[in-house]
Every structure is written in structure tokens, then in C-alpha cells.
Scaffold this active site. Sequence first.
Site, PDB file in Angstrom:
ATOM      1  N   SER A 157       0.817  -1.223   0.000  1.00  0.00           N
ATOM      2  CA  SER A 157       0.000   0.000   0.000  1.00  0.00           C
ATOM      3  C   SER A 157       0.849   1.272   0.000  1.00  0.00           C
ATOM      4  CB  SER A 157      -0.894   0.039   1.244  1.00  0.00           C
ATOM      5  OG  SER A 157      -1.616  -1.152   1.374  1.00  0.00           O
ATOM      6  N   CYS A 175     -11.268  -8.152  21.446  1.00  0.00           N
ATOM      7  CA  CYS A 175     -12.573  -7.486  21.312  1.00  0.00           C
ATOM      8  C   CYS A 175     -13.725  -8.223  22.008  1.00  0.00           C
ATOM      9  CB  CYS A 175     -12.897  -7.266  19.842  1.00  0.00           C
ATOM     10  SG  CYS A 175     -12.506  -8.692  18.810  1.00  0.00           S
ATOM     11  N   HIS A 229     -20.087  -8.501  18.638  1.00  0.00           N
ATOM     12  CA  HIS A 229     -19.809  -9.795  19.274  1.00  0.00           C
ATOM     13  C   HIS A 229     -20.777  -9.977  20.450  1.00  0.00           C
ATOM     14  CE1 HIS A 229     -16.391 -10.013  16.753  1.00  0.00           C
ATOM     15  NE2 HIS A 229     -15.417  -9.821  17.622  1.00  0.00           N
TER      16      HIS A 229
HETATM   17  P1  NAP Z   1      -6.836  -6.343   8.761  1.00  0.00           P
HETATM   18  O1  NAP Z   1      -8.131  -5.847   8.245  1.00  0.00           O
HETATM   19  O2  NAP Z   1      -6.285  -7.598   8.173  1.00  0.00           O
HETATM   20  O3  NAP Z   1      -5.741  -5.161   8.631  1.00  0.00           O
HETATM   21  C1  NAP Z   1      -4.369  -5.389   8.864  1.00  0.00           C
HETATM   22  C2  NAP Z   1      -3.562  -4.126   8.620  1.00  0.00           C
HETATM   23  O4  NAP Z   1      -2.170  -4.464   8.823  1.00  0.00           O
HETATM   24  C3  NAP Z   1      -3.671  -3.554   7.212  1.00  0.00           C
HETATM   25  O5  NAP Z   1      -3.638  -2.165   7.239  1.00  0.00           O
HETATM   26  C4  NAP Z   1      -2.380  -4.067   6.538  1.00  0.00           C
HETATM   27  O6  NAP Z   1      -1.911  -3.222   5.482  1.00  0.00           O
HETATM   28  C5  NAP Z   1      -1.414  -4.007   7.706  1.00  0.00           C
HETATM   29  N1  NAP Z   1      -0.261  -4.890   7.445  1.00  0.00           N
HETATM   30  C6  NAP Z   1      -0.275  -6.203   7.119  1.00  0.00           C
HETATM   31  N2  NAP Z   1       0.999  -6.642   6.913  1.00  0.00           N
HETATM   32  C7  NAP Z   1       1.806  -5.572   7.120  1.00  0.00           C
HETATM   33  C8  NAP Z   1       3.228  -5.367   7.060  1.00  0.00           C
HETATM   34  N3  NAP Z   1       4.061  -6.377   6.724  1.00  0.00           N
HETATM   35  N4  NAP Z   1       3.712  -4.150   7.339  1.00  0.00           N
HETATM   36  C9  NAP Z   1       2.899  -3.130   7.671  1.00  0.00           C
HETATM   37  N5  NAP Z   1       1.539  -3.245   7.742  1.00  0.00           N
HETATM   38  C10 NAP Z   1       1.005  -4.456   7.464  1.00  0.00           C
HETATM   39  O7  NAP Z   1      -6.905  -6.628  10.334  1.00  0.00           O
HETATM   40  P2  NAP Z   1      -7.848  -5.923  11.456  1.00  0.00           P
HETATM   41  O8  NAP Z   1      -9.080  -6.722  11.676  1.00  0.00           O
HETATM   42  O9  NAP Z   1      -7.961  -4.477  11.169  1.00  0.00           O
HETATM   43  O10 NAP Z   1      -6.984  -6.171  12.768  1.00  0.00           O
HETATM   44  C11 NAP Z   1      -5.834  -5.379  13.062  1.00  0.00           C
HETATM   45  C12 NAP Z   1      -5.305  -5.758  14.448  1.00  0.00           C
HETATM   46  O11 NAP Z   1      -6.289  -5.434  15.431  1.00  0.00           O
HETATM   47  C13 NAP Z   1      -5.015  -7.246  14.602  1.00  0.00           C
HETATM   48  O12 NAP Z   1      -3.873  -7.399  15.407  1.00  0.00           O
HETATM   49  C14 NAP Z   1      -6.269  -7.780  15.273  1.00  0.00           C
HETATM   50  O13 NAP Z   1      -6.046  -8.945  15.999  1.00  0.00           O
HETATM   51  C15 NAP Z   1      -6.650  -6.599  16.163  1.00  0.00           C
HETATM   52  N6  NAP Z   1      -8.086  -6.487  16.481  1.00  0.00           N
HETATM   53  C16 NAP Z   1      -9.040  -6.559  15.514  1.00  0.00           C
HETATM   54  C17 NAP Z   1     -10.386  -6.399  15.864  1.00  0.00           C
HETATM   55  C18 NAP Z   1     -11.519  -6.479  14.863  1.00  0.00           C
HETATM   56  O14 NAP Z   1     -12.695  -6.440  15.289  1.00  0.00           O
HETATM   57  N7  NAP Z   1     -11.270  -6.564  13.557  1.00  0.00           N
HETATM   58  C19 NAP Z   1     -10.735  -6.166  17.193  1.00  0.00           C
HETATM   59  C20 NAP Z   1      -9.718  -6.048  18.159  1.00  0.00           C
HETATM   60  C21 NAP Z   1      -8.402  -6.212  17.786  1.00  0.00           C
HETATM   61  P3  NAP Z   1      -2.170  -3.566   3.916  1.00  0.00           P
HETATM   62  O15 NAP Z   1      -3.593  -3.218   3.613  1.00  0.00           O
HETATM   63  O16 NAP Z   1      -1.197  -2.679   3.223  1.00  0.00           O
HETATM   64  O17 NAP Z   1      -1.886  -5.034   3.754  1.00  0.00           O
END
Ligand code: NAP
Length: 350
Positions: free
Chosen positions: A40, A149, A243
Amino acid sequence: MNKINVVILGATGTVGQRFIQLLDHHPYFEIAAVAASEKSAGKKYKDAVAWKLDTPIPRSIQDMVIQNCKPAMDARIAFSGLDSSVAGEIEMAFAKNGYAVVSNSKNYRMEPDVPLIYPEVNADHLALIDVQKKNRGFRNGFIVTNSNCSIMSFLPVIHVLDKNFGVEKMTVVTMQAVSGAGYPGVASLDILGNIVPYIGGEEEEKIRTEPLKILGKFENERIRYSGIQISPSVNRVPVMDGHLASVSVKLKKTTDIEEMKTFLKNFRGVPQELKLPHAPQRPIIVHDAIDRPQPRLDIHLDKGMAVSVGRIRPCEVLDYKFTCLVHNTIRGAAGAAILNAELLYAKKML
Ligand code: NAP
């Protein structure tokens, strides 16, 4: 008022998008940079993101160029919505370089010197920041985390019951929305018309352990964990956001449903006292209707920052059982991290 510059790490993801939505016109914070993976970086935000929220990308962010996650940005806070496979190294690099890292990822939650904060419950655990700085030789940087979460659906309820009646043990069965798996997340062929009784990433282990740290006591520069026994079972369900958790508890003292409801309804914490911008007026909303809370009807209560509890009734095996609900990407993720940062701001820890 001069606002504090912040960077969003993982700005293109499910949680990153919520950060951008919730921080638009924030009274304390200004998004100065957005960062994500190599794929990105270098692109305009609007061209790189698969935007999934029901409000448009804020104008100020649309044309912002995405940066690599390197600690070379003009910002005091790094909000992290990074995938846990990369969050460990990147967040540590930002903390070492003087940023206040406010993270959603699991990587540092259980480190003994890292605060795991639910501000209405354990704002005093922020005292671990000084311990962390001392242990790790950080000058201005540090890491603060929020929990998994699904835990946030029931945590404040368990806190209130524990404080007033003592909680000995509990079972919890979660029904977790697909947005909790990020984007693109669970394949539609796996989840449509289906329930998957397993969530990877040690989801049950997190639910069993993280609440014990949050409900623990800060003593002698460390957290003494709560002794509540927790038996979790997790399920992924075909719901977009929200959730739900079915909980049963064994209490140490006798009470009745009306008394429990009164304590839950009257509960307020530090964010309410300080009138923080993202603090819900009532952290716990108690539902009397026999079929609530429901994700579609109740996740947006109080800007998505209040949790719901309903169906409080006697349990045939333990003492009482009830249903809890949280908006997983607001109170369960980005909103929780923003509330943590607002608390740091109000306590002059930034
Ligand atoms: P996601 O939609 O998969 O987003 C992941 C993010 O990480 C994207 O911006 C991605 O960028 C970036 N990323 C991936 N590989 C990378 C790298 N090598 N270097 C730099 N950036 C990188 O995941 P999400 O659901 O938002 O979750 C994010 C975090 O929050 C996780 O640790 C998850 O466990 C935690 N979390 C999520 C929720 C939820 O409800 N979704 C709730 C609580 C906590 P690109 O787009 O460029 O790949």
C-alpha cells in the site's frame, strides 16, 4: 487548542478504517500520517484501501499518501491496527523511538510491564508505563494496549459483579461477527448460512487470560492477577459487526437480579468522571426486554462505546446467566484505543 499529531499504523485494515472514521474532527488528535504494508505504501489512501464503512473516507485523508511503518513521522501517538504477525517488531520500534504506541494487537498485552487497559475498570494500571520505561530504557516512548474485542462485551459487567459480590468462576460462549476477522477475513463459502465453532489466533486462550490481568491489582510495580476461573467457547457467526456473549457466573456472595441490575446501571468509571470525548455516558446498558441485546439493534448505543447486557436470569448450574454485546470494531478495537489515548491525554501522560 493545538492538536496532537497521530499516525495510524495498519490504516487500511478493518480497525485502521475505524480509527480514521472516529478520529475525524477529534478535539485532541489530528491524523498526520497513515501507514500500512509495502503493497500500500506510496499510494493515495483512497486508491489503496478497500473502504467498508458506511460514511465516506474523510476528505483530509483521501489523498494522503500511505507511508511505510517506519518511526520517522511527525507524530506523538502511533495508533496500531497492525496485523499481529508484524505488530510486534513495528510497535517496539515506534516505542523505542519515542512514540506513545496505543495498540489493538495481541503482541504485548500480557507483558508484565505493559498496561492492558479498559479505562472504566483499571485506569490505575497506567502506572505500569513508568515501570516499562525504566525496564526498557525508553525515554518518552511506551506501549499501552487494549484487550481482545470479545472480552470487552462482558468485562465491565464481570468487573461490577466481582467488585460487589465476588466472581468465583464463569463460562462464556461467544458469537463473533465476521468483521472481527479483518478484511477479507472469513471466506463467504465458510460462513454464509453457517457457524464456525473455532477462531484461530488463540482466541479462547486470550479470553481465559486477558480479563485476569485487567481485573487484577496494581501492587509493587506489577499486576497481581485476578483468580476468576474462565471457561470460554468461541464461534464465528454470519453477522457483520457485534460480538455477542452468553455468560454464566458463580458468585461468592448472595444477591438478586434487581440488586445486580442496580449496580450495573449505576456503574461509572474514570472516563465518565473526566468526560472524555469517546466515553459513553453509561458504560453498561441494561436491557429489560426478553430478546435483547441483539447485534443489529444495539451495537450503536452511545456511539458504539457502551456495552449491553440483558436476559439476566438464574442459572441452573452456576448462579446467574446473561447475554452481553459489544461493537467489536468500535468499543472492541479502535474506539477503545482512542479512549485509552484520551485518558493518557487527560492524565498528562503524553
Ligand atoms: P486487517 O483488516 O487484516 O488489517 C491489517 C492491517 O495491517 C492492514 O492495514 C495491513 O496493510 C497491515 N499490514 C499487514 N501486513 C503488514 C506489514 N508487513 N507491514 C505493515 N503493515 C502491514 O486486520 P484488522 O481486523 O484491522 O486487525 C488489526 C489488528 O487489530 C489485529 O492485530 C487484530 O487482531 C486486532 N483487532 C481486531 C479487531 C476487529 O474487530 N477486527 C478487534 C480487536 C483487535 P495492507 O492493507 O497494506 O496489507
